[in-house]
Design a protein around this motif. Structure first.
Motif, PDB file in Angstrom:
ATOM      1  N   LEU A   1       0.842  -1.193   0.000  1.00  0.00           N
ATOM      2  CA  LEU A   1       0.000   0.000   0.000  1.00  0.00           C
ATOM      3  C   LEU A   1       0.876   1.241   0.000  1.00  0.00           C
ATOM      4  N   VAL A   2       0.716   2.080  -1.036  1.00  0.00           N
ATOM      5  CA  VAL A   2       1.502   3.314  -1.162  1.00  0.00           C
ATOM      6  C   VAL A   2       0.552   4.489  -1.337  1.00  0.00           C
ATOM      7  N   PRO A   3       0.993   5.707  -1.017  1.00  0.00           N
ATOM      8  CA  PRO A   3       0.112   6.862  -1.228  1.00  0.00           C
ATOM      9  C   PRO A   3      -0.243   7.059  -2.698  1.00  0.00           C
ATOM     10  N   ARG A   4       0.773   6.993  -3.568  1.00  0.00           N
ATOM     11  CA  ARG A   4       0.527   7.203  -5.010  1.00  0.00           C
ATOM     12  C   ARG A   4       1.727   6.683  -5.786  1.00  0.00           C
ATOM     13  N   LEU A   5       1.489   6.175  -6.975  1.00  0.00           N
ATOM     14  CA  LEU A   5       2.586   5.687  -7.812  1.00  0.00           C
ATOM     15  C   LEU A   5       3.133   6.771  -8.726  1.00  0.00           C
ATOM     16  N   SER A   6       2.475   7.946  -8.769  1.00  0.00           N
ATOM     17  CA  SER A   6       3.040   9.076  -9.505  1.00  0.00           C
ATOM     18  C   SER A   6       4.233   9.669  -8.771  1.00  0.00           C
ATOM     19  N   ASP A   7       4.392   9.339  -7.497  1.00  0.00           N
ATOM     20  CA  ASP A   7       5.559   9.723  -6.699  1.00  0.00           C
ATOM     21  C   ASP A   7       6.664   8.727  -7.022  1.00  0.00           C
ATOM     22  N   MET A   8       7.772   9.213  -7.577  1.00  0.00           N
ATOM     23  CA  MET A   8       8.821   8.301  -8.020  1.00  0.00           C
ATOM     24  C   MET A   8       9.387   7.476  -6.880  1.00  0.00           C
ATOM     25  N   VAL A   9       9.486   8.058  -5.682  1.00  0.00           N
ATOM     26  CA  VAL A   9       9.989   7.295  -4.541  1.00  0.00           C
ATOM     27  C   VAL A   9       9.101   6.090  -4.283  1.00  0.00           C
ATOM     28  N   MET A  10       7.789   6.307  -4.292  1.00  0.00           N
ATOM     29  CA  MET A  10       6.872   5.203  -4.025  1.00  0.00           C
ATOM     30  C   MET A  10       6.910   4.160  -5.134  1.00  0.00           C
ATOM     31  N   ALA A  11       7.063   4.599  -6.369  1.00  0.00           N
ATOM     32  CA  ALA A  11       7.189   3.644  -7.469  1.00  0.00           C
ATOM     33  C   ALA A  11       8.462   2.821  -7.324  1.00  0.00           C
ATOM     34  N   LEU A  12       9.567   3.482  -6.973  1.00  0.00           N
ATOM     35  CA  LEU A  12      10.823   2.765  -6.781  1.00  0.00           C
ATOM     36  C   LEU A  12      10.734   1.794  -5.611  1.00  0.00           C
ATOM     37  N   VAL A  13      10.064   2.212  -4.547  1.00  0.00           N
ATOM     38  CA  VAL A  13       9.921   1.342  -3.379  1.00  0.00           C
ATOM     39  C   VAL A  13       9.082   0.122  -3.710  1.00  0.00           C
ATOM     40  N   TYR A  14       7.974   0.330  -4.444  1.00  0.00           N
ATOM     41  CA  TYR A  14       7.154  -0.822  -4.819  1.00  0.00           C
ATOM     42  C   TYR A  14       7.952  -1.801  -5.669  1.00  0.00           C
ATOM     43  N   GLU A  15       8.699  -1.282  -6.641  1.00  0.00           N
ATOM     44  CA  GLU A  15       9.495  -2.176  -7.486  1.00  0.00           C
ATOM     45  C   GLU A  15      10.527  -2.931  -6.660  1.00  0.00           C
ATOM     46  N   ALA A  16      11.124  -2.254  -5.662  1.00  0.00           N
ATOM     47  CA  ALA A  16      12.105  -2.916  -4.803  1.00  0.00           C
ATOM     48  C   ALA A  16      11.444  -3.993  -3.949  1.00  0.00           C
ATOM     49  N   VAL A  17      10.239  -3.709  -3.445  1.00  0.00           N
ATOM     50  CA  VAL A  17       9.500  -4.714  -2.676  1.00  0.00           C
ATOM     51  C   VAL A  17       9.143  -5.896  -3.572  1.00  0.00           C
ATOM     52  N   PHE A  18       8.724  -5.611  -4.788  1.00  0.00           N
ATOM     53  CA  PHE A  18       8.371  -6.681  -5.738  1.00  0.00           C
ATOM     54  C   PHE A  18       9.554  -7.632  -5.926  1.00  0.00           C
ATOM     55  N   ARG A  19      10.752  -7.055  -6.139  1.00  0.00           N
ATOM     56  CA  ARG A  19      11.934  -7.891  -6.345  1.00  0.00           C
ATOM     57  C   ARG A  19      12.263  -8.695  -5.093  1.00  0.00           C
ATOM     58  N   ALA A  20      12.176  -8.048  -3.926  1.00  0.00           N
ATOM     59  CA  ALA A  20      12.492  -8.741  -2.676  1.00  0.00           C
ATOM     60  C   ALA A  20      11.491  -9.858  -2.405  1.00  0.00           C
TER      61      ALA A  20
END
Length: 349
Positions: A84-103
């Motif tokens: 759960l992230v605030p928004r994916l238009s925020d690059m930090v949140m997009a990067l974090v989601y991708e990092a979580v996906f990989r982990a």
């Protein structure tokens, strides 16, 4: 007696009229099915033996893919993690989601994402939607200091962890934000700045609060009074950075340097500086936070505090999946300052 985990079945592309199975891999590699099961089970430490290497090579050549649903049913879950992230238009949140996906993938899980803005009601609704889809746990990048959701998840004994933010109780993985704020401010002080403003972000997140604490600690340590009119609360986005930055830079007495507690705010300050005719890196020094890939490629590269998102995400997933309460449920990763052209000594020095 040695314990051999039961083999799990897998499917993939059609080979010779049927799906490739673990039996096919075992026969092609000249090993037992239980050996194939152990080698291809992501939950176990990877073996480096010649037999294991052969099994992985054969599985790849045959195009074998494990059946995630069957494996998940055996371990009593669905093999999915909700993020759960605030928004994916925020690059930090997009990067974090991708990092979580990989982990998560390294642990044999699939991560799905939902957004909620910074609205507690939307956060609650999004969390329930993910839980309705029977995710095995939640990773939240949305936690506010006044947020009730982590407490509710603890009460309901729903596995979860917080990422980039913490409520001080639930399992959390984040950067050491106070130290990061200190590093950013200390850098400007060491360059010779004493008139240092702060774009402080919103006061409802632990990250903004702690980065401001680091700013104040560095200023106090250097014996520099904090000018409260230069400490400006704001949102997190570029628009907020430009609006608040313009107000700060058009005052009769303006700071010679600004620490913005995230890179989007700093980019907004850059736009404001351009509007008022200030040369970044000459008439105004600026430091951001998070070190998103864009900032090193700007016409005037931005000094920023680097947060290793992959490390943070790996910790968040490990905390989520830990079967027992960790001895240190709140893990902080040390950030590093990356100096670039946007921060230089003050013009008068």
């Amino acid at each position: 007696m040695d314990f051999n985990p039961p083999p799990y079945q897998g499917t993939n592309r059609i080979l010779g009229g049927k799906s490739v199975t673990m039996q096919d891999v075992a026969e092609a590699a000249g090993v037992s099915i239980s050996t194939v099961s152990r080698v291809l089970d992501e939950r176990l430490p990877p073996s480096r033996s010649k037999a294991a290497e052969r099994v992985r090579k054969v599985a790849q050549e045959l195009g074998y893919r494990r059946d995630i649903m069957a494996s998940s049913l055996r371990r009593g879950g669905t093999g999915t993690i909700g993020v759960l992230v605030p928004r994916l238009s925020d690059m930090v949140m997009a990067l974090v989601y991708e990092a979580v996906f990989r982990a998560a993938e390294r642990h044999g899980y699939f991560a799905i994402v939902a957004t909620s803005g910074d609205d507690p009601a939307q956060e609650q609704s999004a969390a329930e939607s993910l839980l309705d889809r029977r995710v095995d746990g939640l990773i939240l990048a949305t936690s506010r200091l006044d947020d009730q959701l982590p407490a509710q998840l603890r009460q309901r004994q729903i596995p979860h962890s917080l990422i980039l933010r913490t409520d001080g109780v639930s399992r959390s993985a984040l950067g050491n934000d106070e130290q990061g704020g200190y590093l950013a401010t200390r850098h400007l002080i060491d360059l010779g700045h004493r008139d240092i403003g702060l774009l402080a972000g919103p006061n409802f997140t632990s990250s903004a609060r702690d980065r401001q604490r680091g700013y104040r600690r560095a200023m106090n340590e250097a014996g520099i009074p904090v000018r409260e009119e230069w400490v400006c609360e704001s949102g997190y986005g570029i628009e907020a950075g430009e609006s608040v930055g313009y107000s700060l830079l058009t005052r009769e007495n303006r700071p010679s340097a600004v620490f913005a507690i995230n890179d989007d705010l700093a980019i907004g300050v850059m736009a404001a500086a351009h509007r008022v005719g200030l040369q970044l890196g000459q008439e105004l020094s600026l430091v951001g936070y998070n070190d998103i890939p864009l900032v090193a490629r700007l016409p005037i590269p931005l000094t920023s505090v680097h947060v290793p998102f992959d490390h943070v995400a790996a910790l968040a997933v490990e905390l989520l999946l830990a079967p027992t309460e960790p001895s240190d449920p709140i893990r902080r990763v040390m950030p590093t300052l990356i100096p670039r052209a946007s921060s230089t000594p003050p013009a008068s020095s």
